[in-house]
Design a protein around this motif. Structure first.
Motif, mmCIF file in Angstrom:
data_model
loop_
_atom_site.group_PDB
_atom_site.id
_atom_site.type_symbol
_atom_site.label_atom_id
_atom_site.label_comp_id
_atom_site.label_asym_id
_atom_site.label_seq_id
_atom_site.Cartn_x
_atom_site.Cartn_y
_atom_site.Cartn_z
ATOM 1 N N GLN A 1 0.850 -1.195 0.000
ATOM 2 C CA GLN A 1 0.000 0.000 0.000
ATOM 3 C C GLN A 1 0.879 1.235 0.000
ATOM 4 N N LEU A 2 0.507 2.221 -0.799
ATOM 5 C CA LEU A 2 1.274 3.464 -0.882
ATOM 6 C C LEU A 2 0.777 4.395 0.222
ATOM 7 N N LEU A 3 1.655 4.690 1.174
ATOM 8 C CA LEU A 3 1.230 5.480 2.334
ATOM 9 C C LEU A 3 1.390 6.988 2.110
ATOM 10 N N THR A 4 2.011 7.368 1.005
ATOM 11 C CA THR A 4 2.297 8.793 0.772
ATOM 12 C C THR A 4 1.708 9.244 -0.551
ATOM 13 N N SER A 5 0.381 9.114 -0.690
ATOM 14 C CA SER A 5 -0.201 9.430 -1.990
ATOM 15 C C SER A 5 -0.684 10.865 -2.089
ATOM 16 N N SER A 6 -0.386 11.696 -1.092
ATOM 17 C CA SER A 6 -0.714 13.117 -1.218
ATOM 18 C C SER A 6 0.419 13.932 -0.616
ATOM 19 N N TYR A 7 0.345 15.247 -0.842
ATOM 20 C CA TYR A 7 1.384 16.129 -0.295
ATOM 21 C C TYR A 7 1.245 16.341 1.216
ATOM 22 N N LEU A 8 0.210 15.739 1.812
ATOM 23 C CA LEU A 8 0.149 15.740 3.271
ATOM 24 C C LEU A 8 1.189 14.777 3.827
ATOM 25 N N ASP A 9 1.493 13.747 3.046
ATOM 26 C CA ASP A 9 2.412 12.702 3.520
ATOM 27 C C ASP A 9 3.734 12.704 2.771
ATOM 28 N N TYR A 10 3.690 13.091 1.506
ATOM 29 C CA TYR A 10 4.924 13.205 0.729
ATOM 30 C C TYR A 10 5.378 14.659 0.893
ATOM 31 N N LEU A 11 6.455 14.857 1.634
ATOM 32 C CA LEU A 11 6.771 16.197 2.122
ATOM 33 C C LEU A 11 7.801 16.904 1.249
ATOM 34 N N ILE A 12 7.324 17.902 0.528
ATOM 35 C CA ILE A 12 8.215 18.730 -0.305
ATOM 36 C C ILE A 12 8.667 19.928 0.534
ATOM 37 N N PRO A 13 9.967 20.212 0.545
ATOM 38 C CA PRO A 13 10.452 21.316 1.373
ATOM 39 C C PRO A 13 9.796 22.645 1.014
ATOM 40 N N SER A 14 9.421 23.394 2.039
ATOM 41 C CA SER A 14 8.895 24.748 1.834
ATOM 42 C C SER A 14 10.023 25.743 2.088
ATOM 43 N N ALA A 15 9.681 27.022 2.009
ATOM 44 C CA ALA A 15 10.694 28.069 2.207
ATOM 45 C C ALA A 15 11.316 27.994 3.604
ATOM 46 N N MET A 16 10.642 27.362 4.535
ATOM 47 C CA MET A 16 11.193 27.268 5.888
ATOM 48 C C MET A 16 12.204 26.136 6.031
ATOM 49 N N GLU A 17 12.174 25.181 5.133
ATOM 50 C CA GLU A 17 13.130 24.064 5.218
ATOM 51 C C GLU A 17 14.375 24.292 4.368
ATOM 52 N N VAL A 18 14.301 25.273 3.488
ATOM 53 C CA VAL A 18 15.430 25.515 2.584
ATOM 54 C C VAL A 18 16.182 26.751 3.065
ATOM 55 N N PRO A 19 17.482 26.638 3.327
ATOM 56 C CA PRO A 19 18.229 27.798 3.811
ATOM 57 C C PRO A 19 18.619 28.720 2.663
ATOM 58 N N GLU A 20 19.107 29.899 3.006
ATOM 59 C CA GLU A 20 19.728 30.782 2.008
ATOM 60 C C GLU A 20 21.074 30.181 1.640
ATOM 61 N N LEU A 21 21.336 30.070 0.362
ATOM 62 C CA LEU A 21 22.623 29.520 -0.072
ATOM 63 C C LEU A 21 23.599 30.644 -0.409
ATOM 64 N N LYS A 22 24.861 30.396 -0.085
ATOM 65 C CA LYS A 22 25.919 31.239 -0.657
ATOM 66 C C LYS A 22 26.402 30.495 -1.885
ATOM 67 N N ILE A 23 26.362 31.164 -3.035
ATOM 68 C CA ILE A 23 26.666 30.472 -4.291
ATOM 69 C C ILE A 23 27.948 31.011 -4.901
ATOM 70 N N GLY A 24 28.818 30.124 -5.295
ATOM 71 C CA GLY A 24 30.035 30.522 -5.993
ATOM 72 C C GLY A 24 30.117 29.826 -7.347
ATOM 73 N N HIS A 25 30.611 30.542 -8.336
ATOM 74 C CA HIS A 25 30.832 29.937 -9.655
ATOM 75 C C HIS A 25 32.327 29.865 -9.927
ATOM 76 N N HIS A 26 32.729 28.781 -10.541
ATOM 77 C CA HIS A 26 34.102 28.644 -10.998
ATOM 78 C C HIS A 26 33.965 28.238 -12.455
ATOM 79 N N GLU A 27 34.808 28.762 -13.346
ATOM 80 C CA GLU A 27 34.610 28.444 -14.756
ATOM 81 C C GLU A 27 35.853 27.814 -15.371
ATOM 82 N N THR A 28 35.786 26.511 -15.582
ATOM 83 C CA THR A 28 36.846 25.814 -16.305
ATOM 84 C C THR A 28 36.255 25.379 -17.643
ATOM 85 N N PRO A 29 36.561 26.097 -18.714
ATOM 86 C CA PRO A 29 35.895 25.809 -19.992
ATOM 87 C C PRO A 29 36.183 24.391 -20.482
ATOM 88 N N SER A 30 35.223 23.820 -21.170
ATOM 89 C CA SER A 30 35.491 22.570 -21.873
ATOM 90 C C SER A 30 36.325 22.891 -23.114
#
Ligand code: FES
Ligand code: FES
Lengths: 167, 816
Positions: free
Chosen positions: B727-756
């Motif tokens: 039986q599938l116990l997570t057939s809705s978003y009440l049970d299958y939990l997608i992160p909201s804005a409160m679960e995702v932190p602010e990221l510090k993002i860096g780019h490095h560029e090594t061309p192909s």
């Protein structure tokens, strides 16, 4: 099934539609009024994709029957831009890439609208907490938060200017 | 140790300097319509006479269908047709299936005599509205004879397990072991062998928009037109015509924008076939849209579901010699993409580390679950996670610093062939690591961690270094098999550029549908770079499969590199004609002319010049001013094929080059674990990515943050949970939990560029973004937070229950 007349003022335009009592508000907006900007994601009240404003407050149109909001004033994404001119929220979402697939965007914009209109001085943290009502699967929320904050600042500056001009 | 000679690499390119548009975070050209609520998604489309379909789904995990009575449903208001699985099997052939033995694990649009998972479709109703179709579903009476279900992949492979496919005679759909390099020697000479058992449970892309199709079969012409958000593989859509039993040239599949995919709309043919079959039966256009339950239970795109037993051959000084991977993958009830997910992992199986041998054993188990498809990473992200857990464990067992052990093993010379035969084109792993250490304030957080520990708080830092391969070749799907010995399969992408009489440029894309990625922005920026125009002035058209040029579509972070190659090729053809035309008009020698700022001019004589618009109007309207062999118009196409792909060796000790443009990243999350509740929260998160030359840095940053958010879901929250009965116990978003804005932190993002060295501008793909790394990094961070307590979590997602159980177990070990 019997039908009921429901009168809605959507984005300032009043219409009366005859609907089954079980017909959801989101389906009336999309099917009867042709306003397909409001989408559904989960259809069970969790994701916020279907968010519209009823009398200024956000509701889930996927779990609201149209007959429940008879006589209400509804705002949807289609009401944000003024002709060619985007609403500051739309413009900042564009500038900050606050969208990727765009599917959550209408609901997110309406929720953001409610947040800013309720509190023009909203802080970054309050925005983040405020939009936690709405899921976005693409963006990770960071640029949405940035966009909402930028729009809030712009709207505040604009209204100060208008007030200043009037004074 | 190859048993074949390696074909030459493509020529090393010199990249353009002083790029004007490539590298700019311009506003995306796709966005205005979405911002205005005019996206035109599949659910927004209506056509006159359109009917709606809804599918009845199995409540059983495994059962024989002994009868279906649809009479009452058929008589219900507004109903046009009810088609059962048995009837559908008469109307349509099986769905396109790249699995190991499709005749023995036959996959159809509706189940015929037996259901194999909860949610499998058994009948479809076509009615005037979706409401009426769903009403009628409730009136269909299906008789089931329940069978025992099997949900654990290892149990499925054991003797006596219930068979998911009787014809297969076993639940093992595929098994193979590959040895690359001298595995025996590396393990014999190792000082220490680090072993572990790891478990990655299934999650999935779950875009907020489900899959849907609007099909219209025209009995007058015998043509089927399908609008769908699931388009990809234009070159392979003849297979859908096969399923529909119509000639391939009578099928037109047209893309509409998708509200996200993350792999999960890749070649999702079932909704298109269901809608097409219904339309042909009732003689009306039919729209079939999955609802959320349809999608969660039956999307055919659950993500990886793996058990790993791994051994790592280590020298005491920290040198990694080789790895021995034994994995069982739970594919669910069908296996449409075969074990391509493991082919994908083999492209970068050793990560950024210079080990010399790999043993890889895979067993594909069939169970009573929805089948596996694609989810951002396509199995490589799971390999990244496994490898980083192993390296981390090795550091602990050898008492080495986790940063030092990684750095010590970095590959530093490129191009580098890994033991499986795939090539890493370029990289600078030290550069990325240095940037990440600085961006994350690594030293500061180590100090904070020590302080916190004195206060009894558990802070963990999860530094990982991992790969993101880009631009796949189809060999990863078939090198598993010795027969038939196919040559290298093409994976082309095409672009047509048309310069109109006013000099305006329109680009036509084939199969590269909009999935939330930025194909239009990428093409617009690339065209602008070539023609010195404003990217927002470039118009974009999407062509359907009919009359479409060969094209493969998005997947495996290939879109930008492939579109760049196609744009470059089409541009070259257009400019060649424009140059000839300009030279003719100026009565100059083409060799004396050059392209400058949007036009051709005589070198050193800027007044002797024709702009693109000058040339275009002449070519469109005044053809007779030109030599006989010049045709009217200014339009050309390029079918661009995979720039670097080679054959596997016959003995499969070398798989050839199949995923050459190798990105890299370092993620550094800092987490705090609450021992009482088992919850994990983020204190900081830094990510540095290198995917070659950037076209639009902010778009890539979007993929990094968005992918990381999905990785947080995979690491901590998201799981399709099936109980022991299937039986599938997570057939809705009440049970299958997608992160909201409160679960995702602010990221510090860096780019490095090594061309192909091998692609236009040196671009590599980066679309799978943060999801390639975040699960690995977060798991390492949690283990780092709890190491002093003897806790090591080896199973994702790390739910509070699992974490609390691990903490309790460590405590009882200590007291026992
Ligand atoms: S669609 Fe209404 S909350 Fe998800
Ligand atoms: S932009 Fe795709 S779900 Fe938010």
């Amino acid at each position: 099934m019997d039908r009921h007349d429901v009168t809605l003022t959507v984005n300032g335009r009043t219409s009366t539609v005859s609907v089954e009592p079980r017909k959801l508000l989101v389906d009336v907006l999309r099917e009867d009024l042709g306003l397909t900007g409001t989408h559904v994601g989960c259809e069970h009240g969790v994701c916020g994709t279907c968010t519209v404003l009823r009398d200024g407050e956000s509701i889930r149109s996927c779990t609201t029957f149209a007959v429940q909001v008879d006589g209400a004033e509804i705002r949807t994404v289609e009401g944000l831009a003024k002709g060619a001119e985007l609403h500051p929220l739309q413009d900042e979402f564009w500038d900050k890439q606050g969208l990727q697939c765009g599917y959550c965007t209408p609901g997110m914009l309406m929720r953001a609208c409610e947040i800013i209109e309720g509190n023009p001085d909203v802080t970054h943290d309050q925005v983040r907490e405020g939009i936690a009502s709405n899921l976005c699967r693409c963006t990770g929320y960071q640029f949405i938060t940035e966009a909402v904050c930028a729009a809030a600042a712009r709207m505040k500056a604009d209204s100060a200017e208008t007030t200043g001009a009037q004074a | 140790m190859t048993t074949m000679d390696r074909p030459d690499a493509p020529p090393v390119r010199t990249h353009k300097e002083n790029r004007k548009w490539v590298g700019q975070s311009i506003r995306r050209v796709e966005d205005p319509k979405f911002l205005r609520g005019r996206g035109g998604y599949i659910g927004d489309m209506t056509v006159p006479g359109m009917l709606h379909a809804a599918v009845l789904r199995s409540p059983h995990a495994h059962a024989r269908i002994t009868g279906i009575d649809a009479a009452e449903a058929l008589a219900a208001p507004g109903v046009h047709a009810v088609i059962t699985g048995a009837q559908a099997a008469q109307l349509c052939d099986p769905l396109p299936d790249f699995g190991p033995d499709p005749a023995k694990h036959t996959w159809r649009c509706l189940a015929v005599d037996k259901v194999r998972y909860v949610g499998e479709g058994v009948a479809v109703v076509v009615a005037d509205s979706r409401y009426l179709a769903e009403d009628a579903l409730a009136l269909i009476d299906v008789e089931y004879e329940p069978l025992p279900a099997v949900v654990d992949p290892e149990r499925a492979l054991a003797d006596g397990a219930p068979l998911v496919h009787d014809d297969l005679g076993s639940n093992c759909a595929y098994e193979r072991t590959f040895d690359f390099g001298d595995v025996e020697r590396d393990f014999a000479e190792a000082d220490v062998i680090v072993t572990d058992r790891l478990r990655w449970h299934r999650s999935g892309g779950q875009p907020l928009e489900t899959v849907g199709a609007l099909a219209d079969f025209d009995h007058a012409t015998g043509e089927l037109t399908v609008h769908t958000n699931s388009l990809s593989f234009t070159s392979y859509l003849f297979m859908v015509a096969g399923t529909m039993k119509i000639p391939a040239n009578k099928l037109d599949i047209r893309p509409v924008p998708a509200g996200g995919s993350f792999g999960s709309k890749l070649f999702a043919t079932k909704p298109a076939v269901i809608a097409g079959m219904c339309s042909r039966e009732v003689g009306h256009p039919v729209q079939y849209l999955e609802d959320r339950v349809d999608n969660i239970s039956n999307c055919d795109h659950h993500g990886s579901d793996r058990v790993y037993d791994v051994r790592l051959a280590m020298m005491r000084d920290g040198t990694i010699r080789g790895i021995d991977i034994d994995t069982v993958e739970d594919y669910g009830a069908y296996i449409q993409f075969g074990v391509g997910h493991h082919g994908n992992a083999l492209a970068q199986v050793v990560g950024p580390y210079a080990m010399t041998s790999v043993r890889y054993r895979v067993r594909a188990a069939m169970t009573n679950k929805n089948q596996q498809g694609a989810y951002r990473g396509f199995g490589s992200e799971v390999n990244n996670w496994m490898l980083e857990q192993m390296v981390d464990k090795a550091a602990r067992e050898l008492d080495l610093d986790p940063v030092a052990i990684r750095r010590q093993n970095f590959i530093r010379e490129f191009p580098h062939f890994i033991p499986t035969g795939n090539v890493y084109d370029s990289g600078d792993y030290d550069g990325v690591l240095d940037k990440a250490l600085e961006l994350s304030d690594y030293k500061h957080w180590r100090a904070e961690q020590a302080k916190a520990r004195e206060e009894g708080r558990c802070i963990g830092i999860g530094l990982i270094t991992a790969q993101e391969r880009s631009v796949f070749s189809a060999t990863e799907f078939w090198f598993w098999f010795d027969e038939p010995g196919a040559p290298v399969t093409s994976m082309p992408e095409s672009v047509t550029l048309k310069v109109d009489a006013t000099g305006g440029i329109t680009a036509t894309l084939y199969s590269c549908a909009f999935w939330g990625n930025s194909p239009e922005t990428m093409v617009a920026q690339l065209v602008a770079e070539e023609f010195d125009c404003d990217p927002h002035d470039v118009a974009i058209v999407y062509q359907g499969s009919k009359n479409g040029l060969p094209a493969t579509g998005p997947g495996g972070s290939r879109t930008t590199v492939m579109l760049a190659g196609a744009v470059e090729g089409a541009t070259a053809k257009i400019k060649a004609k424009a140059l000839r035309a300009a030279a003719h008009l100026l009565e100059a020698n083409p060799d004396d002319m050059e392209w400058v700022d949007g036009g051709f001019q005589v070198k050193g004589v800027p007044e002797q010049r024709k702009s693109l618009a000058d040339i275009a109007v002449m070519l469109h309207l005044f053809k007779h001013s030109f030599p006989e062999d010049m045709e009217s118009g200014l339009e050309d196409s390029k079918v661009f094929d995979h720039p670097y792909t080679t054959m596997p060796s016959a003995d499969r000790k070398d798989l050839g080059v199949f995923y050459p443009f190798m990105g890299h990243a370092c993620h550094v999350p800092v987490v705090e674990v609450d021992l009482e509740t088992g919850s994990v929260s983020f204190l900081a998160y830094a990510a540095v990515h290198d995917c070659g030359t950037l076209v639009n840095p902010r778009s890539l940053a979007g993929h990094i943050v968005g992918g990381t958010a999905q990785g947080i879901g995979t690491a901590l929250y998201e799981e399709f949970v099936y109980d022991d009965d299937g039986q599938l116990l997570t057939s809705s978003y009440l049970d299958y939990l997608i992160p909201s804005a409160m679960e995702v932190p602010e990221l510090k993002i860096g780019h490095h560029e090594t061309p192909s060295p091998y692609t236009l501008h040196g671009i590599k793909g980066g679309g799978e973004g943060g999801r390639m790394m975040a699960p690995a990094a977060i798991n390492v961070a949690v283990n780092d937070a709890l190491a002093h307590l003897g806790v090591r979590v080896t199973e994702l997602p790390i739910t509070p229950d699992r974490l609390r159980a691990a903490i309790r177990a460590a405590k009882s070990r200590e007291s026992g």
